[in-house]
Design an enzyme around this catalytic site. Structure first.
Site, short mmCIF file in Angstrom:
data_model
loop_
_atom_site.label_atom_id
_atom_site.label_comp_id
_atom_site.label_asym_id
_atom_site.label_seq_id
_atom_site.Cartn_x
_atom_site.Cartn_y
_atom_site.Cartn_z
N GLU A 1 0.80 -1.41 -0.14
CA GLU A 1 -0.06 -0.02 -0.28
C GLU A 1 0.93 1.44 -0.08
O GLU A 1 0.50 2.33 -0.52
CB GLU A 1 -0.77 0.13 1.30
CG GLU A 1 -1.99 -1.28 1.27
CD GLU A 1 -1.55 -2.41 1.76
OE1 GLU A 1 -0.54 -2.39 1.97
OE2 GLU A 1 -2.60 -3.12 2.19
N ASP B 1 27.90 15.46 -28.77
CA ASP B 1 28.51 15.83 -30.28
C ASP B 1 29.25 16.93 -30.19
O ASP B 1 29.96 17.38 -31.10
CB ASP B 1 27.86 15.42 -31.44
CG ASP B 1 26.63 16.48 -31.59
OD1 ASP B 1 26.26 17.18 -30.29
OD2 ASP B 1 26.19 16.75 -32.57
#
Length: 416
Positions: free
Chosen positions: A268, A310
């Protein structure tokens, strides 16, 4: 584009805005808040908890029902409120930037909202402006634009009218074109707007990142875990009912035992623990001026081992530091530094990172020197020339690309 130096007429601009749409990125409509809230109950673990709470209420276990419902609703509400507030903050930040553009219409200079710039408009730009559309340069004066937003390159690019070089294959080398969203660093220009809104280079990027993102690995993992718990619970309940039936136990008693087992097996507190943990992470990120639009993305960020990029300029500071100043023999030379300093100090226009590195390296007294004239840097000469005097002599100090400078030299100085 059927445009001339007088610009579009107001009627033609309105017609093109109707045809091509306003100069904004594609707006992805959000679902109503109630639908967004209810969609968060689709998690298998949440469904299992709701079923368990309903069975508890049906069998009279109101305490279990209340506890489970409070945990589920609190978890979902915390998740929803945190992400909704982050989305609203991001949207508010985007709308707070109200940009206008200066255009020529009916041979008059007008300031119009960015959203009203149409293809074919003649736009006037100067230092500090944000380019309102993709277009071609018609006129330029020492016009430099920073395109890091699109290319990742941190250094400004000079833009000028004329045909492209034959080897131009990307945005960075398109010296006769400008792109929406990039800032003007220096100079001024007149451009012809060609593409607006979602048709621009940045519009395509914005459209891709505003679409509903796919589930993160964390969301996929929690979904699979919820399905696993759901399957185990159903199997165990059926197994208990089967065993009790074979042992001829009372059906009601067997059912209540199976329900108690299902409630006991269900974690729960798990949804609540996950939501609170991620929310704490979002609060921590907010202190660092970062808006977290999706709580689940925090786990992805935290589990990252290697970040690949890059472009070095994306991560570095794009600053150059001067380490040595040497003569042709490679020996340290204060005269080389003095000449470079005079050139960089008296140079007007855009200061390059190299100029900043030279000026930051050492303070040289230039009070005795006075600039007479200057030939600014351009991409044909590839050098900047500054003529200075100190009352006794005049020096022409030239700085530029090594192959250009060496090609002009007829002699060189040695230590003696």
């Amino acid at each position: 584009m059927n445009a001339d130096s007088n610009g579009l007429s107001n009627a033609e601009a309105l017609s093109r805005l109707i045809k091509y749409g306003p100069n904004i990125f594609r707006d992805h409509h959000e679902l109503p808040l109630l639908i967004q809230f209810l969609s968060r109950f689709k998690n298998p673990l949440t469904i299992l908890l709701l079923v368990a709470s309903a069975i508890s209420a049906f069998t009279g276990e109101m305490t279990d029902f209340v506890i489970i419902m409070v945990m589920v609703i609190s978890s979902v509400t915390l998740d929803f409120v945190q992400e909704h507030r982050a989305s609203k903050a991001a949207e508010s930040l985007r709308r707070s930037v109200s940009v206008c553009a200066i255009v020529i219409r009916d041979n008059k200079t007008l300031e119009v909202p960015l959203v009203n710039v149409a293809p074919g408009d003649i736009v006037l730009l100067s230092a500090g402006d944000i380019i309102p559309a993709d277009g071609f340069v018609l006129e330029a004066d020492d016009f430099f634009v920073k395109q890091a937003l699109l290319t990742g390159e941190s250094y400004p690019v000079e833009k000028k009218p004329g045909p492209l070089a034959s080897d131009s294959i990307d945005l960075q080398s398109a010296t006769n074109a400008v792109f929406m969203g990039t800032p003007v660093v220096s100079g001024s220009a007149k451009i012809l707007a060609v593409k607006t809104g979602a048709s621009t280079a940045i519009g395509a990027i914005a459209d891709s990142i505003t679409r509903h993102p796919p589930p993160t690995s964390f969301e996929i993992s929690t979904h699979r875990f919820g399905l696993l718990i759901l399957r185990l619970t159903i199997l165990l309940v059926l197994f208990v009912l089967l065993v009790n039936a074979l042992m001829h136990k009372p059906l009601l008693e067997s059912f209540l035992f199976a329900v108690a087992l299902a409630v006991g097996l269900t974690p729960e507190l798990l949804p609540m623990v996950v939501s609170v943990t991620l929310a704490r992470g979002a609060v921590s990120m907010a202190r660092k001026q970062v808006i977290v639009k999706r709580l689940a993305s925090i786990q992805n960020l935290g589990s990252m081992d290697i970040l690949c990029t890059d472009k070095t300029g994306t991560l570095t500071e794009a600053r150059i530091t001067l380490q040595q100043h040497v003569d042709p023999q490679g020996n340290g030379s204060e005269r080389v530094l003095e000449l470079a300093y005079l050139n960089s100090f008296f140079e007007t226009g855009l200061k390059s990172p190299l100029d900043e590195a030279i000026l930051d390296h050492k303070n040289i007294v230039v009070d005795v020197w006075k600039k007479i004239d200057e030939i600014p840097f351009d991409f044909e000469r590839r050098r900047v020339s500054v003529l200075v005097e100190n009352g006794e002599s005049q020096w022409l100090v030239v700085k530029g690309a090594p192959e250009e400078i060496i090609g002009l030299c007829t002699c060189y100085s040695v230590t003696s």
